[in-house]
Each structure stands twice: as C-alpha cells, then as structure tokens.
Design a protein around this motif. Sequence first.
Motif, PDB file in Angstrom:
ATOM      1  N   THR A  67     -47.017 -50.900  81.191  1.00 12.48           N
ATOM      2  CA  THR A  67     -46.475 -51.803  82.199  1.00 12.48           C
ATOM      3  C   THR A  67     -45.013 -52.069  81.889  1.00 12.48           C
ATOM      4  O   THR A  67     -44.668 -52.428  80.773  1.00 12.48           O
ATOM      5  CB  THR A  67     -47.236 -53.140  82.205  1.00 12.48           C
ATOM      6  OG1 THR A  67     -48.621 -52.876  82.395  1.00 12.48           O
ATOM      7  CG2 THR A  67     -46.737 -54.043  83.307  1.00 12.48           C
ATOM      8  N   LYS A  68     -44.166 -51.877  82.888  1.00 10.61           N
ATOM      9  CA  LYS A  68     -42.742 -52.148  82.727  1.00 10.61           C
ATOM     10  C   LYS A  68     -42.356 -53.246  83.700  1.00 10.61           C
ATOM     11  O   LYS A  68     -42.917 -53.357  84.779  1.00 10.61           O
ATOM     12  CB  LYS A  68     -41.930 -50.882  83.007  1.00 10.61           C
ATOM     13  CG  LYS A  68     -42.227 -49.767  82.032  1.00 10.61           C
ATOM     14  CD  LYS A  68     -41.434 -48.534  82.387  1.00 10.61           C
ATOM     15  CE  LYS A  68     -41.628 -47.479  81.338  1.00 10.61           C
ATOM     16  NZ  LYS A  68     -42.605 -46.486  81.691  1.00 10.61           N
ATOM     17  N   PHE A  69     -41.367 -54.036  83.303  1.00 10.59           N
ATOM     18  CA  PHE A  69     -40.902 -55.122  84.151  1.00 10.59           C
ATOM     19  C   PHE A  69     -39.410 -54.966  84.404  1.00 10.59           C
ATOM     20  O   PHE A  69     -38.658 -54.559  83.524  1.00 10.59           O
ATOM     21  CB  PHE A  69     -41.194 -56.475  83.505  1.00 10.59           C
ATOM     22  CG  PHE A  69     -42.668 -56.747  83.382  1.00 10.59           C
ATOM     23  CD1 PHE A  69     -43.384 -57.246  84.454  1.00 10.59           C
ATOM     24  CD2 PHE A  69     -43.331 -56.469  82.207  1.00 10.59           C
ATOM     25  CE1 PHE A  69     -44.745 -57.477  84.344  1.00 10.59           C
ATOM     26  CE2 PHE A  69     -44.689 -56.700  82.088  1.00 10.59           C
ATOM     27  CZ  PHE A  69     -45.396 -57.209  83.163  1.00 10.59           C
ATOM     28  N   TYR A  70     -38.999 -55.305  85.613  1.00  9.45           N
ATOM     29  CA  TYR A  70     -37.614 -55.146  86.052  1.00  9.45           C
ATOM     30  C   TYR A  70     -37.078 -56.483  86.543  1.00  9.45           C
ATOM     31  O   TYR A  70     -37.789 -57.217  87.234  1.00  9.45           O
ATOM     32  CB  TYR A  70     -37.546 -54.140  87.208  1.00  9.45           C
ATOM     33  CG  TYR A  70     -38.222 -52.845  86.882  1.00  9.45           C
ATOM     34  CD1 TYR A  70     -37.506 -51.795  86.324  1.00  9.45           C
ATOM     35  CD2 TYR A  70     -39.582 -52.670  87.098  1.00  9.45           C
ATOM     36  CE1 TYR A  70     -38.128 -50.602  85.997  1.00  9.45           C
ATOM     37  CE2 TYR A  70     -40.207 -51.480  86.778  1.00  9.45           C
ATOM     38  CZ  TYR A  70     -39.486 -50.452  86.225  1.00  9.45           C
ATOM     39  OH  TYR A  70     -40.100 -49.277  85.899  1.00  9.45           O
ATOM     40  N   LEU A  71     -35.839 -56.799  86.191  1.00 12.72           N
ATOM     41  CA  LEU A  71     -35.196 -58.004  86.703  1.00 12.72           C
ATOM     42  C   LEU A  71     -34.667 -57.749  88.111  1.00 12.72           C
ATOM     43  O   LEU A  71     -34.185 -56.651  88.409  1.00 12.72           O
ATOM     44  CB  LEU A  71     -34.038 -58.425  85.799  1.00 12.72           C
ATOM     45  CG  LEU A  71     -34.423 -58.997  84.446  1.00 12.72           C
ATOM     46  CD1 LEU A  71     -33.167 -59.292  83.630  1.00 12.72           C
ATOM     47  CD2 LEU A  71     -35.260 -60.255  84.602  1.00 12.72           C
ATOM     48  N   ARG A  72     -34.769 -58.760  88.957  1.00  9.82           N
ATOM     49  CA  ARG A  72     -34.285 -58.643  90.335  1.00  9.82           C
ATOM     50  C   ARG A  72     -32.813 -58.258  90.367  1.00  9.82           C
ATOM     51  O   ARG A  72     -32.405 -57.419  91.156  1.00  9.82           O
ATOM     52  CB  ARG A  72     -34.496 -59.942  91.113  1.00  9.82           C
ATOM     53  CG  ARG A  72     -33.966 -59.850  92.547  1.00  9.82           C
ATOM     54  CD  ARG A  72     -34.279 -61.076  93.367  1.00  9.82           C
ATOM     55  NE  ARG A  72     -33.957 -62.318  92.730  1.00  9.82           N
ATOM     56  CZ  ARG A  72     -32.792 -62.937  92.825  1.00  9.82           C
ATOM     57  NH1 ARG A  72     -31.824 -62.430  93.531  1.00  9.82           N
ATOM     58  NH2 ARG A  72     -32.602 -64.081  92.224  1.00  9.82           N
ATOM     59  N   GLU A  73     -32.018 -58.843  89.477  1.00  7.37           N
ATOM     60  CA  GLU A  73     -30.584 -58.531  89.485  1.00  7.37           C
ATOM     61  C   GLU A  73     -30.344 -57.057  89.169  1.00  7.37           C
ATOM     62  O   GLU A  73     -29.430 -56.443  89.717  1.00  7.37           O
ATOM     63  CB  GLU A  73     -29.807 -59.432  88.541  1.00  7.37           C
ATOM     64  CG  GLU A  73     -30.194 -59.296  87.090  1.00  7.37           C
ATOM     65  CD  GLU A  73     -29.602 -60.384  86.216  1.00  7.37           C
ATOM     66  OE1 GLU A  73     -29.007 -60.017  85.187  1.00  7.37           O
ATOM     67  OE2 GLU A  73     -29.739 -61.574  86.545  1.00  7.37           O
ATOM     68  N   ASP A  74     -31.170 -56.450  88.312  1.00  8.38           N
ATOM     69  CA  ASP A  74     -31.036 -55.023  88.030  1.00  8.38           C
ATOM     70  C   ASP A  74     -31.438 -54.180  89.239  1.00  8.38           C
ATOM     71  O   ASP A  74     -30.808 -53.164  89.535  1.00  8.38           O
ATOM     72  CB  ASP A  74     -31.874 -54.626  86.818  1.00  8.38           C
ATOM     73  CG  ASP A  74     -31.365 -55.240  85.524  1.00  8.38           C
ATOM     74  OD1 ASP A  74     -30.162 -55.588  85.458  1.00  8.38           O
ATOM     75  OD2 ASP A  74     -32.164 -55.376  84.584  1.00  8.38           O
TER      76      ASP A  74
END
Length: 77
Positions: free
Chosen positions: A53-60
């Motif tokens: 599972t990977k998570f991404y920041l909205r700003e990225d």
Amino acid sequence: VVTEELYKRGNTLTQKMFNRKSAARYLGVSGSYIDNAVKEGWIDPTFPGDGRTKFYLREDLDKFAESGKSYLKRVEK
C-alpha cells in the motif's frame, strides 16, 4: 487549472492523503496509470506503507497534474 477542474468533478479538496485507488479517482485516471506514473518517476509515494500500500499527498498529486505531463492534456479537453 487542474485544481479547479477537480473541484468541478466534485472531488473533495480537503483530503490530504490518498491511497492508490483514491489517488486515481482524484486525478480521474486508472490505477494502472498511477502505477505507471510511479514507475516512470512522475509521482513518488510519500508514505510507502507496508510495501504493498502506497500513500500520496494531495499536494504531490496536484503538482503532478500541473506539471504538464500527459495527464494535464486530458483535463484541459
């Protein structure tokens, strides 16, 4: 431009972190597109999670969308 388009689509702009599925939904692309973007180095997961599972920041995600990659051309149509 992209942020406005995403807002029109009804996506919540208050969410700060996304898993792969929600990142794909936020950008309006498939999960495999997200996988390819990671593989190509266009997006880096902020928090790799448990390895699967990977998570991404909205700003990225917003930076990726605004960067002029092929995704941006889709949104502008």
